[in-house]
Structure formats: C-alpha cells, structure tokens
Design an enzyme around this catalytic site. Structure first.
Site, PDB file in Angstrom:
ATOM      1  N   ILE A  14     -12.741  43.156   0.230  1.00  0.00           N
ATOM      2  CA  ILE A  14     -12.045  44.356   1.059  1.00  0.00           C
ATOM      3  C   ILE A  14     -10.743  44.344   1.156  1.00  0.00           C
ATOM      4  CG2 ILE A  14     -12.407  42.696   3.306  1.00  0.00           C
ATOM      5  CD1 ILE A  14     -13.005  46.474   3.126  1.00  0.00           C
ATOM      6  N   ALA A  15     -10.031  43.217   1.015  1.00  0.00           N
ATOM      7  CA  ALA A  15      -8.536  43.304   1.107  1.00  0.00           C
ATOM      8  C   ALA A  15      -7.939  44.060  -0.174  1.00  0.00           C
ATOM      9  CB  ALA A  15      -7.937  41.802   1.119  1.00  0.00           C
ATOM     10  N   SER A  35      -4.536  32.065   0.722  1.00  0.00           N
ATOM     11  CA  SER A  35      -5.800  32.036   0.383  1.00  0.00           C
ATOM     12  C   SER A  35      -5.930  30.374   0.223  1.00  0.00           C
ATOM     13  CB  SER A  35      -6.022  32.462  -0.892  1.00  0.00           C
ATOM     14  OG  SER A  35      -7.273  32.271  -1.691  1.00  0.00           O
ATOM     15  N   ARG A  36      -7.074  30.116   0.460  1.00  0.00           N
ATOM     16  CA  ARG A  36      -7.518  28.615   0.108  1.00  0.00           C
ATOM     17  C   ARG A  36      -7.571  28.444  -1.392  1.00  0.00           C
ATOM     18  NH1 ARG A  36     -12.262  27.776   4.882  1.00  0.00           N
ATOM     19  NH2 ARG A  36     -10.929  27.715   6.564  1.00  0.00           N
ATOM     20  N   LYS A  96     -13.960  44.086  10.579  1.00  0.00           N
ATOM     21  CA  LYS A  96     -15.295  44.041  11.361  1.00  0.00           C
ATOM     22  C   LYS A  96     -16.185  43.389  10.325  1.00  0.00           C
ATOM     23  CE  LYS A  96     -17.129  46.515   8.266  1.00  0.00           C
ATOM     24  NZ  LYS A  96     -18.019  46.012   7.007  1.00  0.00           N
TER      25      LYS A  96
END
Length: 330
Positions: A14-15, A35-36, A96
């Site tokens: 989505i990003a 980010s991980r 959302k």
C-alpha cells in the site's frame, strides 16, 4: 510550518501505491522510511528518492527531522507505531483499518487528545472529489431525507492459509481489508448506528471470509452492507433518500463518477476525477492540518474512526473471529 516533513513506516504494497502521490501535495517533503528489513527499506528509498532509511521503527520515531508519519504496517502493528509517534510529537496518518480492536483505537485517540498531536485514519474514500460532491448534494437536500445506504465490496484472492488475507496474526480477513470501507461509508452518511446485525462465515484460520452487516438506527434508517474474500463484487454504493437516490459507481471506495437520480428529473452523471492515484487528497488534508496546527481533520475525525471500529468490533465478536491486536510498545 512551511514544509511538513513526512516519513513512511512499513514500505509494503500500500505504501508503494500511496507514496507517488506526494508529488501532488504542496508543502510536503518525504524524507525518511523505516523497515524491519534493511534491504527492503533501502530498495523502497532508492525507488522513491527518499534520503534516509531507518533500520527500526523506534529510530524513525526518534528522528528530529520528521514531522508526520504515514503508518502502513500490517494492521496489528499500527498500535505500537502510532502510540510511539504521537508521544514523540509526530503527526500520524494511519492506514485503515486503524487497529483491529476498538480498545486500541480508543487508546490512540486518547493519547492524541492528551498530547494535542494530529492523528487521522487513512480512509481515502472521504476525500475523493466525487464523494465530496456527493456529500454536498446530500447536505443541499438534493435527494431529500436520507433513509438508507447499500454498499458492497468483495475480492477473490487465492485461498491460501499462508496468505496475509487468511492470517489472523497480521490482521487478515475480509473485515479489516474490505469490510471497513462499506462500514465507514455508511457511518459517514448516516452517523453512528444503534444496532448491528451480522451474518457471515469464517475460514479455518479463524478470520472472516465474508459478512453481511445490517446497521439499524432508532429512527428507522438502515444500512445494508456486504464484504467478501469469496466473491468479487461490483463495489458499488447507493444512498437512498425521500426525493431520489445517488449511485456511487464502482469502485465506490475510490470513485470518479456518481449519478444523481431525483424524482421527476432525468439522471445526472457527475464525474470528478481524483488527483494522481487518489491518495493525494488525504495527504493534502494531513499536510494542511499539520502546517496549520490543527489536531484533527474535520473530514475524518477520530470520533468517526472510533465509531467505525466499534461496529467492526461487534462484527468480529458476533462472527467469533480470531483477532490478534498488536502490543502497545515498539
């Protein structure tokens, strides 16, 4: 504040869709991503021209050169990232579904209020120009007194127990990915419901596959909603009034066309295309609110998000869904 410096937490699917719309947002500068996965974060930054990559969410939240954070992690991770950002004085735009439990949504709303820091759910539907026009027509009495809403949204992804749609630990299920849209649309038009009736089914993993939701109001108004991971539905919404109705053409959660039907008149087709991919409008709203020092959006206030999450909580409870809310700290 002349420029609002943005960062992204969670450089996923989505990003990748949202970030290109920053070019349409005056006064916004995208400066960092976290980010991980260092490799994933670096690749995202290179692809979108972002200068700084943080190896942890905590590092990004502590970055003094960040004013606003777009939270695009899996749903259960929203809670910890959002709370940490708010307590660090950073505005948040949270994808959302805002959280996966009403309690976590209330917790975030309370911290936003106590810190005076801006927070908003990323419900882009409310900012689409066609939906803005629909709301103007309703407010002007174009279809009389609004009495009912009908909306559907369904997709048919591969049925894979390992897929994110079917994994309760990362907020899987129809409700949090697609059901939130018709519920939020109905709440936007009709307000907070008095009753919630639900029929649906669960996958073996404990997430919901589909549900029909009936919202009831003390004065007799109603909403009939459907969400599914089993049926690829048209994705249309319809608002019924005493003097006509408005069709929001597919897909209603990011439409460019509505059709106004007034009793005794020919249908009127109204087209209002979005700017960019359509995410720009909510980014503009947040940027303008933060620059002006406003703690909330008048279009997407936290009270509406709380109300929608309350409905979603009732749906989850009545279906017997398995829900895993994330921790409160990073």
């Amino acid at each position: 504040m002349s420029t609002v410096r943005w960062a992204v937490v969670g450089p996923g699917r989505i990003a990748s869709k949202v970030v290109p719309d920053f070019v349409h947002v005056p006064g916004a500068e995208l400066v960092a991503v976290a980010s991980r996965s260092a490799e994933r974060g670096t690749a995202f930054a290179d692809r979108h021209g972002i200068a700084r990559v943080h190896a942890s969410y905590a590092d990004l939240v502590a970055d003094p050169e960040v004013d606003a954070v777009y939270v695009a992690t899996p749903h259960p991770q929203h809670r910890a990232v959002t709370l940490a950002a708010l307590r660090a004085g950073k505005a948040v735009l949270v994808e959302k579904a805002f959280t996966v439990t009403p309690a976590a949504t209330r917790e975030i709303a309370e911290v936003a209020a106590s810190t005076g820091t801006f927070a908003m759910e990323g419900m882009w539907t409310r900012f689409q120009p066609a939906v803005v026009r629909m709301r103007e027509l309703i407010a002007d009495g174009a279809i009389g007194e609004v009495r009912s809403v009908a909306a559907d949204l369904g997709v048919r992804p591969p049925v894979d127990p390992a897929d994110r749609f079917y994994n309760p630990e990362i907020g899987g299920g129809a409700l949090f990915d697609v059901g939130v849209y018709p519920i939020s649309f109905a709440q936007m038009v009709l307000g907070d419901p008095d009753t919630v009736a639900v029929t649906g089914s669960l996958a073996a993993t404990g997430v919901d596959v589909e549900e029909a939701v009936q919202l009831g109001y003390a004065d007799g108004r109603s909403a009939t909603l459907f969400a599914s991971l089993r049926c690829a539905t048209p994705g249309q919404a319809r608002v019924f009034g005493t003097a006509g109705w408005i069709d929001v053409l597919p897909r209603f959660h990011h439409p460019d066309t509505i059709v106004l039907h007034r009793t005794g008149h020919e249908p009127e087709t109204i087209t209002r295309p979005p700017l960019g991919a359509g995410y720009s409008h909510q980014l503009i709203e947040v940027t303008e609110c933060v620059a002006a020092g406003r703690p909330q959006s008048a279009v997407m206030p936290l009270a509406d998000t709380v109300a929608v999450q309350d409905v979603m909580g009732q749906v989850a409870d009545r279906l017997g869904m398995t829900v895993h809310e994330g921790p409160a700290t990073l």
